[in-house]
Design a protein around this motif. Sequence first.
Motif, mmCIF file in Angstrom:
data_model
loop_
_atom_site.group_PDB
_atom_site.id
_atom_site.type_symbol
_atom_site.label_atom_id
_atom_site.label_comp_id
_atom_site.label_asym_id
_atom_site.label_seq_id
_atom_site.Cartn_x
_atom_site.Cartn_y
_atom_site.Cartn_z
ATOM 1 N N LEU A 51 5.958 0.154 32.960
ATOM 2 C CA LEU A 51 6.068 1.702 33.248
ATOM 3 C C LEU A 51 6.944 1.935 34.403
ATOM 4 O O LEU A 51 6.911 1.212 35.550
ATOM 5 N N ASP A 52 7.765 3.045 34.545
ATOM 6 C CA ASP A 52 8.212 3.528 35.759
ATOM 7 C C ASP A 52 7.302 4.254 36.827
ATOM 8 O O ASP A 52 5.945 4.134 36.434
ATOM 9 N N ASP A 53 7.618 4.682 38.084
ATOM 10 C CA ASP A 53 6.735 5.117 38.893
ATOM 11 C C ASP A 53 5.886 6.188 38.340
ATOM 12 O O ASP A 53 4.690 6.268 38.714
ATOM 13 N N MET A 54 6.422 7.106 37.578
ATOM 14 C CA MET A 54 5.890 8.415 37.255
ATOM 15 C C MET A 54 4.804 7.915 36.052
ATOM 16 O O MET A 54 3.938 8.590 36.213
ATOM 17 N N ASN A 55 5.268 7.323 35.185
ATOM 18 C CA ASN A 55 4.260 7.029 34.019
ATOM 19 C C ASN A 55 3.228 5.908 34.734
ATOM 20 O O ASN A 55 2.141 6.068 34.015
ATOM 21 N N SER A 56 3.525 5.215 35.421
ATOM 22 C CA SER A 56 2.585 4.416 36.234
ATOM 23 C C SER A 56 1.407 5.169 36.809
ATOM 24 O O SER A 56 0.160 5.002 36.722
ATOM 25 N N HIS A 57 1.892 6.384 37.486
ATOM 26 C CA HIS A 57 0.901 6.990 38.116
ATOM 27 C C HIS A 57 0.200 7.881 37.190
ATOM 28 O O HIS A 57 -1.123 8.165 37.211
ATOM 29 N N LEU A 58 0.646 8.348 35.976
ATOM 30 C CA LEU A 58 0.088 9.247 34.953
ATOM 31 C C LEU A 58 -0.825 8.295 34.246
ATOM 32 O O LEU A 58 -2.064 8.751 34.032
ATOM 33 N N TRP A 59 -0.592 7.038 34.313
ATOM 34 C CA TRP A 59 -1.327 6.035 33.440
ATOM 35 C C TRP A 59 -2.674 6.140 34.115
ATOM 36 O O TRP A 59 -3.750 5.937 33.659
ATOM 37 N N VAL A 60 -2.665 6.018 35.432
ATOM 38 C CA VAL A 60 -3.697 5.743 36.396
ATOM 39 C C VAL A 60 -4.739 6.839 36.196
ATOM 40 O O VAL A 60 -5.933 6.833 36.171
ATOM 41 N N LEU A 61 -4.143 8.101 36.162
ATOM 42 C CA LEU A 61 -4.796 9.461 36.122
ATOM 43 C C LEU A 61 -5.515 9.574 34.702
ATOM 44 O O LEU A 61 -6.313 10.371 34.588
ATOM 45 N N MET A 62 -4.824 8.931 33.596
ATOM 46 C CA MET A 62 -5.475 9.046 32.358
ATOM 47 C C MET A 62 -6.948 8.393 32.017
ATOM 48 O O MET A 62 -6.868 7.177 31.310
ATOM 49 N N ASP A 63 -7.575 8.370 32.942
ATOM 50 C CA ASP A 63 -9.185 7.883 32.965
ATOM 51 C C ASP A 63 -10.254 8.331 32.148
ATOM 52 O O ASP A 63 -11.187 7.904 32.274
ATOM 53 N N GLY A 64 -9.932 9.558 31.644
ATOM 54 C CA GLY A 64 -10.862 10.269 30.743
ATOM 55 C C GLY A 64 -11.817 11.105 31.751
ATOM 56 O O GLY A 64 -12.400 12.195 31.225
ATOM 57 N N THR A 65 -11.651 11.146 33.013
ATOM 58 C CA THR A 65 -12.160 12.349 33.859
ATOM 59 C C THR A 65 -11.286 13.355 34.479
ATOM 60 O O THR A 65 -11.743 14.382 34.859
ATOM 61 N N ASN A 66 -9.894 13.280 34.275
ATOM 62 C CA ASN A 66 -9.105 13.966 34.764
ATOM 63 C C ASN A 66 -8.497 15.084 33.529
ATOM 64 O O ASN A 66 -8.067 14.413 32.549
ATOM 65 N N SER A 67 -8.575 16.459 33.605
ATOM 66 C CA SER A 67 -8.132 17.240 32.579
ATOM 67 C C SER A 67 -6.695 17.328 32.764
ATOM 68 O O SER A 67 -6.024 16.927 33.847
ATOM 69 N N MET A 68 -6.010 17.781 31.459
ATOM 70 C CA MET A 68 -4.591 17.705 31.584
ATOM 71 C C MET A 68 -4.214 18.729 32.614
ATOM 72 O O MET A 68 -2.870 18.567 33.440
ATOM 73 N N VAL A 72 -1.318 17.377 35.747
ATOM 74 C CA VAL A 72 -0.164 18.105 35.746
ATOM 75 C C VAL A 72 -0.126 18.524 37.132
ATOM 76 O O VAL A 72 0.897 18.266 37.859
ATOM 77 N N GLU A 73 -1.221 18.899 37.917
ATOM 78 C CA GLU A 73 -1.176 19.421 39.293
ATOM 79 C C GLU A 73 -0.770 18.282 40.066
ATOM 80 O O GLU A 73 0.128 18.438 41.143
ATOM 81 N N GLU A 74 -1.441 17.187 39.854
ATOM 82 C CA GLU A 74 -1.291 15.986 40.609
ATOM 83 C C GLU A 74 0.047 15.554 40.529
ATOM 84 O O GLU A 74 0.571 14.993 41.484
ATOM 85 N N MET A 75 0.505 15.417 39.368
ATOM 86 C CA MET A 75 1.973 14.896 39.234
ATOM 87 C C MET A 75 3.143 15.771 39.808
ATOM 88 O O MET A 75 4.169 15.233 40.402
ATOM 89 N N ASP A 76 2.821 17.371 39.817
ATOM 90 C CA ASP A 76 3.645 17.939 40.515
ATOM 91 C C ASP A 76 3.501 17.843 42.101
ATOM 92 O O ASP A 76 4.615 17.929 42.650
ATOM 93 N N LYS A 77 2.314 17.568 42.594
ATOM 94 C CA LYS A 77 2.283 17.324 44.025
ATOM 95 C C LYS A 77 3.182 16.104 44.345
ATOM 96 O O LYS A 77 3.658 16.054 45.556
ATOM 97 N N LYS A 78 2.807 15.093 43.568
ATOM 98 C CA LYS A 78 3.435 13.739 44.052
ATOM 99 C C LYS A 78 4.871 13.481 43.792
ATOM 100 O O LYS A 78 5.559 13.137 44.371
ATOM 101 N N PHE A 79 5.507 14.225 42.674
ATOM 102 C CA PHE A 79 6.905 14.204 42.369
ATOM 103 C C PHE A 79 7.589 15.442 42.450
ATOM 104 O O PHE A 79 8.740 15.147 42.253
#
Length: 113
Positions: A51-68, A72-79
């Motif tokens: 995965l690229d850097d964005m999808n790698s970060h997204l993959w880690v966030l998708m652990d079932g404890t983070n809402s959509m 989205v907020e975290e991805m916006d802050k980071k990228f």
Amino acid sequence: MQYSLFPKRREVDWKINEQGFVIITMSKGLGRVESKLADLLGAPRDVRRPLDDMNSHLWVLMDGTNSMESIVEEMDKKFAERITPVSERVTKSIEQFAQLGLVEISKIESWDH
């Protein structure tokens, strides 16, 4: 009543490489004849999906404890500008992971007061 969506990775083999990117390893799901042919040819039975850097970060966030919404907020802050429009791009990526059978999405009810 309101619903929140929570993406969660399914049980698949994955690791983070030296560069910080996620690599997902998936079985090819070969049939009996295909398996024998793969054995004869020495072909791999698994597919590695880097995965690229964005999808790698997204993959880690998708652990079932983070809402959509929080993803989205975290991805916006980071990228920032790199991921604009953030909501559309994150949703599309999660949909692609779901289509590949790598992610399931839970819908959880909450009451607004």
